[in-house]
Design a protein around this motif. Structure first.
Motif, PDB file in Angstrom:
ATOM      1  N   MET A  96       0.828  -1.197   0.000  1.00  0.00           N
ATOM      2  CA  MET A  96       0.000   0.000   0.000  1.00  0.00           C
ATOM      3  C   MET A  96       0.864   1.249   0.000  1.00  0.00           C
ATOM      4  O   MET A  96       1.881   1.322   0.680  1.00  0.00           O
ATOM      5  CB  MET A  96      -0.911  -0.011   1.224  1.00  0.00           C
ATOM      6  CG  MET A  96      -1.872   1.160   1.249  1.00  0.00           C
ATOM      7  SD  MET A  96      -3.330   0.790   2.264  1.00  0.00           S
ATOM      8  CE  MET A  96      -4.137   2.376   2.244  1.00  0.00           C
ATOM      9  N   VAL A 150       5.349  15.063   7.780  1.00  0.00           N
ATOM     10  CA  VAL A 150       4.520  14.334   6.810  1.00  0.00           C
ATOM     11  C   VAL A 150       4.342  15.146   5.555  1.00  0.00           C
ATOM     12  O   VAL A 150       4.499  16.347   5.564  1.00  0.00           O
ATOM     13  CB  VAL A 150       3.121  13.983   7.374  1.00  0.00           C
ATOM     14  CG1 VAL A 150       3.086  12.537   7.781  1.00  0.00           C
ATOM     15  CG2 VAL A 150       2.736  14.884   8.508  1.00  0.00           C
ATOM     16  N   PHE A 194       0.498   5.256   0.831  1.00  0.00           N
ATOM     17  CA  PHE A 194      -0.414   6.170   1.518  1.00  0.00           C
ATOM     18  C   PHE A 194      -0.316   7.568   0.931  1.00  0.00           C
ATOM     19  O   PHE A 194       0.703   7.942   0.346  1.00  0.00           O
ATOM     20  CB  PHE A 194      -0.080   6.209   3.010  1.00  0.00           C
ATOM     21  CG  PHE A 194      -0.423   4.928   3.705  1.00  0.00           C
ATOM     22  CD1 PHE A 194      -1.609   4.798   4.392  1.00  0.00           C
ATOM     23  CD2 PHE A 194       0.426   3.832   3.651  1.00  0.00           C
ATOM     24  CE1 PHE A 194      -1.943   3.620   5.016  1.00  0.00           C
ATOM     25  CE2 PHE A 194       0.109   2.642   4.279  1.00  0.00           C
ATOM     26  CZ  PHE A 194      -1.082   2.541   4.964  1.00  0.00           C
ATOM     27  N   GLN A 195      -1.367   8.331   1.145  1.00  0.00           N
ATOM     28  CA  GLN A 195      -1.397   9.709   0.657  1.00  0.00           C
ATOM     29  C   GLN A 195      -0.208  10.503   1.215  1.00  0.00           C
ATOM     30  O   GLN A 195       0.410  11.284   0.520  1.00  0.00           O
ATOM     31  CB  GLN A 195      -2.709  10.362   1.067  1.00  0.00           C
ATOM     32  CG  GLN A 195      -2.832  11.782   0.563  1.00  0.00           C
ATOM     33  CD  GLN A 195      -4.208  12.348   0.809  1.00  0.00           C
ATOM     34  OE1 GLN A 195      -5.051  11.721   1.453  1.00  0.00           O
ATOM     35  NE2 GLN A 195      -4.463  13.521   0.296  1.00  0.00           N
ATOM     36  N   SER A 196       0.087  10.275   2.499  1.00  0.00           N
ATOM     37  CA  SER A 196       1.215  10.975   3.124  1.00  0.00           C
ATOM     38  C   SER A 196       2.525  10.239   2.873  1.00  0.00           C
ATOM     39  O   SER A 196       3.542  10.615   3.417  1.00  0.00           O
ATOM     40  CB  SER A 196       0.972  11.063   4.619  1.00  0.00           C
ATOM     41  OG  SER A 196       0.887   9.761   5.158  1.00  0.00           O
ATOM     42  N   ALA A 241       0.782   1.789   7.792  1.00  0.00           N
ATOM     43  CA  ALA A 241       1.783   1.284   6.857  1.00  0.00           C
ATOM     44  C   ALA A 241       2.503   0.094   7.469  1.00  0.00           C
ATOM     45  O   ALA A 241       2.721  -0.920   6.797  1.00  0.00           O
ATOM     46  CB  ALA A 241       2.777   2.387   6.499  1.00  0.00           C
ATOM     47  N   ASP A 255      -0.907   7.148   9.764  1.00  0.00           N
ATOM     48  CA  ASP A 255      -0.525   6.411   8.562  1.00  0.00           C
ATOM     49  C   ASP A 255       0.713   5.537   8.786  1.00  0.00           C
ATOM     50  O   ASP A 255       0.848   4.488   8.159  1.00  0.00           O
ATOM     51  CB  ASP A 255      -0.259   7.377   7.402  1.00  0.00           C
ATOM     52  CG  ASP A 255      -1.524   7.687   6.619  1.00  0.00           C
ATOM     53  OD1 ASP A 255      -2.579   7.111   6.958  1.00  0.00           O
ATOM     54  OD2 ASP A 255      -1.465   8.501   5.678  1.00  0.00           O
ATOM     55  N   LEU A 256       1.627   5.985   9.669  1.00  0.00           N
ATOM     56  CA  LEU A 256       2.829   5.185   9.896  1.00  0.00           C
ATOM     57  C   LEU A 256       2.458   3.839  10.504  1.00  0.00           C
ATOM     58  O   LEU A 256       3.014   2.806  10.150  1.00  0.00           O
ATOM     59  CB  LEU A 256       3.800   5.928  10.821  1.00  0.00           C
ATOM     60  CG  LEU A 256       4.472   7.165  10.245  1.00  0.00           C
ATOM     61  CD1 LEU A 256       5.489   7.710  11.224  1.00  0.00           C
ATOM     62  CD2 LEU A 256       5.156   6.833   8.937  1.00  0.00           C
ATOM     63  N   VAL A 292       0.348  -2.974   7.308  1.00  0.00           N
ATOM     64  CA  VAL A 292       0.310  -3.528   5.955  1.00  0.00           C
ATOM     65  C   VAL A 292       1.642  -4.202   5.636  1.00  0.00           C
ATOM     66  O   VAL A 292       1.687  -5.239   4.987  1.00  0.00           O
ATOM     67  CB  VAL A 292      -0.006  -2.422   4.926  1.00  0.00           C
ATOM     68  CG1 VAL A 292       0.182  -2.935   3.518  1.00  0.00           C
ATOM     69  CG2 VAL A 292      -1.426  -1.920   5.122  1.00  0.00           C
ATOM     70  N   ASP A 293       2.740  -3.608   6.128  1.00  0.00           N
ATOM     71  CA  ASP A 293       4.062  -4.177   5.869  1.00  0.00           C
ATOM     72  C   ASP A 293       4.273  -5.494   6.597  1.00  0.00           C
ATOM     73  O   ASP A 293       5.260  -6.177   6.362  1.00  0.00           O
ATOM     74  CB  ASP A 293       5.158  -3.184   6.284  1.00  0.00           C
ATOM     75  CG  ASP A 293       5.284  -2.043   5.290  1.00  0.00           C
ATOM     76  OD1 ASP A 293       4.744  -2.166   4.184  1.00  0.00           O
ATOM     77  OD2 ASP A 293       5.919  -1.024   5.626  1.00  0.00           O
ATOM     78  N   ALA A 323       3.743   7.956   4.287  1.00  0.00           N
ATOM     79  CA  ALA A 323       3.961   7.199   5.524  1.00  0.00           C
ATOM     80  C   ALA A 323       5.326   6.532   5.557  1.00  0.00           C
ATOM     81  O   ALA A 323       5.460   5.399   6.005  1.00  0.00           O
ATOM     82  CB  ALA A 323       2.848   6.165   5.721  1.00  0.00           C
TER      83      ALA A 323
END
Lengths: 358, 319
Positions: free
Chosen positions: A78, B319, A80-82, B205, B201-202, B208-209, A84
């Motif tokens: 994925m 960010v 991300f918009q940012s 992420a 988001d971190l 997901v990772d 990440a």
């Protein structure tokens, strides 16, 4: 790998962010989820990723139902918009992070795959840098490499281009599309920008208020929008809409707008005597002619030269329509012109439901 | 363009120019500088000066004399100074570890559970901090009271622990717990806000990772709150060195001679509250002076060790 969403619903409290969504993506397809903010497109993506748990419905990857699986067990990458990116890790560590968590991948193998992934997105020379030392476009590429390094079955992209400036956005648009075809990975991306969706995706799912409005190829969406919302959302400058009444004339059907009568090449199938309809016509399908010619008389309201073309707003009675004229067109504000509707290119929508009727 | 310093002025005008240039700065900094001078610098200077006198209630406030380094010689001749120094380091090290580890634990746990439950849990941990120190300490002395009383006895007896008078039998345990339970909330607050400042988001992420909850904490959360952790470490070390109120209110340095006496409590006892009634201001000042030097030394070492300069210069999460 094929992705199927069945009656997918996500509620936050009483509000359904995504409502009974049915969607199927073929293996290797590049699908855009398009819609205005708050339409449920990102919620849908986060459900596919496994970060949000659906309230009801099913998510199927290949032949397997995955909606009970943890994100790490879904075989997804994925962006991300940012982006990440982990700020305390170097580019190499960022890209290698998904592999670091897999005991089956040795250190040597990980290094090799990190370099491969970095080369694929052209950041091989940045491996020792930190995210803060990268430009937006470079961060974007690193995020792509991190998503691809574990060779996922499905790639998810959340507004991948919205943090880039206009020039870079154009460049990355092409690159992501090419990369997707090169890798051949089923990819889903979320965007609010109809241009991104049209240019990049094989098929576009248009969403509004949590519901699917249309799911078709960009060409179909543009040529035959399923409803008024899709017709207005896709295309720039947007389609003109006019309230009209359909009436029979000498064996064919015309759209009456006040005292104008516009002939229709493709009248709706139903043959009621008179019927209200919303007539839609794209700016490029309105031709500006010398005064007295065409279907209607108009007056130039404003002209916006765009280089390759000019956007001309014209006043027709109480209504204002937008047309596109060639660069050579010269007209002053207030000048009288004629306006012709291309009969082949007129869209008709039901005024109450907004559905396409012809 | 020439910078201000490079513009040449006649000598007599240079002074007025300097004043004009700096007057505003001095005006704004003045009040703060005055406060620092009166409440931070002056007490340290007075303490150092006083430590070279024999000022005490027995000499009276007017009859004191300069006695040179005699107070210091007396301190290090005392048969207890090594015990007290050892106590001080044990106290600081163990309570510090308790505060930071428990504070970090609560912060991590409470942000990973449902938001309301986490907030409630954190509020509970704040209770010792918002209750008055004396009330909090009194509650501990009651909880640790001698059998047949004491809540601790009631709680641990079913587990086969012999009821006892905890303040007498395990004074260190009580000293560490009473300081730890109130001190952990400081780290908890700082760490919680630092964790919440990490972009969501971190964490997504990382999920997901393929990272598990423990991986996320070890590889994402902890590295990103490194700076708040070091801040809490340094800050709490300093406060613990100077603090003595909970020990004073529970074991009062006992039981027996100096069993849980720390350096700051020793200074307090000597100068302001001793058994013999002779308040030895100057001798206590010498002890406090040593404490100031210890604090200075440790802060310099810690700032060096943690490369403070680099730490504050490092780019924050962006960010």
């Amino acid at each position: 790998m094929r992705v199927v969403l069945e009656h997918l619903t996500k509620k936050f409290g009483d509000v359904a962010a995504v409502n009974e969504l049915d969607l199927e993506m073929r293996a290797g397809e590049f699908v855009a989820l398009l819609g205005p903010s708050g339409c449920g497109k990102t919620t849908t993506l986060l459900m596919i990723a496994g970060i949000y748990r659906p309230t009801s419905g099913a998510i199927i990857f290949g032949d397997q139902r995955v909606d009970h699986l943890h994100p790490k067990d879904r075989g997804i990458g994925m962006v991300f918009q940012s982006y990440a990116l982990y700020p305390h890790m170097t580019v190499a560590e960022n890209i290698g992070f998904p592999l670091e968590l897999r005991s089956s991948v040795s250190k040597a193998e990980r290094d090799k795959r990190v370099r491969e992934a970095a080369a694929l997105v052209q950041v091989a020379e940045l491996l020792d840098r930190r995210p803060a030392q990268l430009s937006g476009g470079q961060q974007q590429r690193v995020a792509l490499a991190r998503a691809l390094v574990k060779r996922p079955d499905i790639l998810l992209l959340d507004e991948p281009l919205s943090n880039l400036d206009a020039r870079l956005r154009h460049e990355m648009r092409g690159e992501i599309k090419r990369l997707q075809k090169e890798v051949g990975i089923t990819s889903i991306f979320v965007t609010h920008d109809q241009l991104e969706a049209l240019t990049m995706a094989d098929r576009v799912a248009v969403m509004r208020d949590g519901r699917l409005q249309a799911y078709a190829t960009p060409a179909e969406l543009y040529a035959k929008p399923a409803n008024r919302f899709v017709a207005g959302f896709i295309g720039s400058p947007p389609m003109n809409f006019l309230d009209a009444e359909l009436a029979a004339r000498n064996g064919s059907v015309v759209a009456k707008i006040d005292n104008l009568e516009i002939p229709l090449a493709h009248p709706p199938a139903t043959t009621a005597d008179t019927r209200a309809a919303t007539l839609g016509v794209r700016p490029e399908h309105l031709a500006i002619l010398p005064p007295g010619q065409g279907d209607a008389n108009a007056e130039v309201y404003v002209v916006e030269p765009m280089g390759r073309e000019q956007i001309v707003d014209v006043q027709v009675g109480p209504r204002r329509l937008r047309a596109i004229a060639p660069p050579g067109f010269a007209a002053r504000i207030g000048e009288r012109v004629g306006l012709r509707f291309a009969p082949e290119q007129i869209h008709l929508f039901d005024p109450s439901s907004g559905d396409r009727i012809a | 363009m020439a910078r201000i310093e490079e513009i040449a002025l006649p000598r007599e005008r240079q002074a007025t120019a300097w004043w004009r240039f700096n007057a505003t700065a001095l005006l704004f900094l003045g009040p703060a500088m005055a406060l620092v001078l009166v409440f931070f610098i002056a007490p340290v200077v007075i303490t150092f000066v006083m430590s070279f006198t024999d000022l005490a209630t027995s000499t009276g406030l007017s009859n004191w004399q300069w006695i040179g380094p005699e107070n210091y010689q007396r301190m290090f001749r005392s048969q207890f100074w090594l015990t007290i120094l050892g106590n001080t380091f044990v106290y600081v090290a163990v309570v510090l570890a308790f505060n930071v580890i428990v504070g970090l634990g609560i912060a991590l746990l409470s942000v990973h559970v449902e938001a309301k439950a986490g907030g409630l849990f954190r509020s509970l941990w704040l209770l010792p901090r918002i209750s008055p120190s004396v009330v909090y300490a009194l509650m501990w002395t009651w909880a640790a009271a001698s059998p047949p009383f004491g809540m601790i006895n009631y709680v641990v007896e079913p587990f086969g622990v012999e009821p006892r008078y905890w303040i007498q039998s395990d004074p260190w345990l009580i000293v560490i717990l009473i300081n730890g339970f109130v001190g952990a909330s400081f780290g908890m607050l700082i760490f919680t806000s630092a964790i919440k400042a990490i972009p969501e988001d971190l964490f997504r992420a990382a999920q997901v990772d393929g990272a598990s909850a423990l991986h996320v904490i070890r590889r994402i959360t902890l590295p990103l709150i490194k700076w708040p952790i070091l801040f809490v470490l340094v800050y709490q070390t300093m406060s613990l060195f100077a603090s003595y109120e909970y020990i004073y209110l529970t074991t009062n340095g006992g039981p027996g001679l100096y069993a849980t006496e720390t350096w700051s409590l020793w200074a307090f006892h000597t100068a302001l509250s001793n058994y013999y009634g002779n308040l030895d201001f100057a001798y206590g000042a010498a002890m406090a002076a040593i404490l100031v030097l210890m604090g200075l030394g440790i802060s310099v070492v810690m700032l060096r060790l943690f490369r403070f300069g680099q730490l504050v210069a490092e780019p924050r999460v962006e960010v």
